[in-house]
Design a protein around this motif. Sequence first.
Motif, PDB file in Angstrom:
ATOM      1  N   GLN A   1      -9.404  -3.022  13.385  1.00 25.01           N
ATOM      2  CA  GLN A   1      -8.480  -2.937  12.249  1.00 25.01           C
ATOM      3  C   GLN A   1      -9.192  -3.445  11.002  1.00 25.01           C
ATOM      4  OE1 GLN A   1      -4.500  -2.608  12.296  1.00 25.01           O
ATOM      5  NE2 GLN A   1      -5.431  -1.107  13.653  1.00 25.01           N
ATOM      6  N   LEU A   2      -9.047  -2.724   9.909  1.00 26.93           N
ATOM      7  CA  LEU A   2      -9.544  -3.210   8.620  1.00 26.93           C
ATOM      8  C   LEU A   2      -8.325  -3.610   7.793  1.00 26.93           C
ATOM      9  CD1 LEU A   2     -11.853  -3.623   6.543  1.00 26.93           C
ATOM     10  CD2 LEU A   2     -11.395  -1.310   5.756  1.00 26.93           C
TER      11      LEU A   2
ATOM     12  N   VAL B   1     -11.210 -11.944  -7.851  1.00 27.43           N
ATOM     13  CA  VAL B   1     -12.371 -11.840  -6.964  1.00 27.43           C
ATOM     14  C   VAL B   1     -11.999 -11.028  -5.721  1.00 27.43           C
ATOM     15  CG1 VAL B   1     -13.990 -13.224  -5.587  1.00 27.43           C
ATOM     16  CG2 VAL B   1     -13.167 -14.112  -7.763  1.00 27.43           C
ATOM     17  N   VAL B   2     -12.961 -10.185  -5.260  1.00 31.72           N
ATOM     18  CA  VAL B   2     -12.758  -9.471  -3.994  1.00 31.72           C
ATOM     19  C   VAL B   2     -13.677 -10.119  -2.955  1.00 31.72           C
ATOM     20  CG1 VAL B   2     -12.741  -7.234  -2.827  1.00 31.72           C
ATOM     21  CG2 VAL B   2     -12.353  -7.347  -5.301  1.00 31.72           C
ATOM     22  N   ILE B   3     -13.068 -10.712  -1.937  1.00 33.81           N
ATOM     23  CA  ILE B   3     -13.849 -11.383  -0.881  1.00 33.81           C
ATOM     24  C   ILE B   3     -13.873 -10.477   0.347  1.00 33.81           C
ATOM     25  CG2 ILE B   3     -14.072 -13.447   0.568  1.00 33.81           C
ATOM     26  CD1 ILE B   3     -12.262 -14.917  -1.488  1.00 33.81           C
ATOM     27  N   PHE B   4     -15.083 -10.164   0.842  1.00 33.28           N
ATOM     28  CA  PHE B   4     -15.240  -9.354   2.053  1.00 33.28           C
ATOM     29  C   PHE B   4     -15.533 -10.282   3.225  1.00 33.28           C
ATOM     30  CE2 PHE B   4     -15.418  -4.957   0.506  1.00 33.28           C
ATOM     31  CZ  PHE B   4     -15.508  -5.180  -0.863  1.00 33.28           C
ATOM     32  N   HIS B   5     -14.815 -10.082   4.323  1.00 27.52           N
ATOM     33  CA  HIS B   5     -15.004 -10.880   5.537  1.00 27.52           C
ATOM     34  C   HIS B   5     -15.553  -9.971   6.637  1.00 27.52           C
ATOM     35  CE1 HIS B   5     -12.358 -14.267   4.118  1.00 27.52           C
ATOM     36  NE2 HIS B   5     -11.908 -13.294   3.341  1.00 27.52           N
TER      37      HIS B   5
ATOM     38  N   ARG C   1     -12.170  -7.454   6.797  1.00 29.04           N
ATOM     39  CA  ARG C   1     -11.073  -7.805   5.888  1.00 29.04           C
ATOM     40  C   ARG C   1     -11.555  -7.811   4.446  1.00 29.04           C
ATOM     41  NH1 ARG C   1      -7.859 -12.691   4.354  1.00 29.04           N
ATOM     42  NH2 ARG C   1      -9.283 -14.118   5.419  1.00 29.04           N
ATOM     43  N   ILE C   2     -10.707  -7.302   3.567  1.00 26.87           N
ATOM     44  CA  ILE C   2     -10.979  -7.315   2.131  1.00 26.87           C
ATOM     45  C   ILE C   2      -9.843  -8.111   1.496  1.00 26.87           C
ATOM     46  CG2 ILE C   2     -11.334  -5.903   0.070  1.00 26.87           C
ATOM     47  CD1 ILE C   2     -12.173  -3.594   1.957  1.00 26.87           C
TER      48      ILE C   2
END
Length: 226
Positions: A73-74, A136-140, A196-197
């Motif tokens: 899942q994204l 801010v866009v945080i990518f996990h 995750r975004i």
Amino acid sequence: MKRKAVYIITLLAFILLSLMMVNGCIPGRSSNKPSVLAPAEIREYEGSKLSSVDDFRENSILGPQLIDKESFQLTVNGLVENPESYSYDEIINNYGNYKKVVTLDCVEGWSVTILWEGILVRDLLETSKPLSSSKVVIFHAYDGYTTSFPVEYILGNDILLAHKMNDVVLPVERGFPFQLVAESKWGYKWIKWVTRIELSDNIDYRGYWESRGYSNSADLNESFFK
Ligand SMILES: Nc1nc2c(c(=O)[nH]1)N[C@H]1C(S)=C(S)[C@@H](COP(=O)(O)O)O[C@H]1N2
Ligand SMILES: [Mo]
């Protein structure tokens, strides 16, 4: 009488053998169908030479992550109006498909030029509608790795979330199912195995390498130590 029996048996045997050949039980001209080969990567695109999927140096923090395509899942969440979660197929089927040749430069001094194919991250964000308070866009990622960008970098550019490179599906070591194509940024911003975004207002957020002394802007035309 005997000759007639031999004749009939010979004829029947001939018919049976012919049928077996036609149906491919016995190799012969008529069953010479081509075998399907595994897809091969392309090494040239519109005149430009491409690197190979194998030219990368694998140095991920925890090594390659094996992600199950069926349960994957994204998630897009945080400071958004509509948090969403997508399966692999929902991403591939519901968002456009874009291709672009982009070079990844690692701070270790190597680089690779690849034909990337995927969706635009800004299309995903537009569905989720970032709140005006998000900065801010945080990518996990699956391995705990994170990295971040100003919202304008993602919304103001054609930033790809790639699911293919050089016409083949991303290999496990290269970040299957998705790697970010963080154009004009150092390699450590090209997060693999994205799960995750997150939209955030924390302008002091620092990702994995950024919190260990690497530049947060990570612009290729600047030093990566800052
Ligand atoms: N999830 C995750 N993504 C990651 C990394 C990592 O350790 N974990 N390494 C980064 C670094 S430093 C580089 S240079 C690029 C390309 O690394 P690769 O050659 O290991 O594919 O992936 C980036 N993305
Ligand atoms: Mo890197």
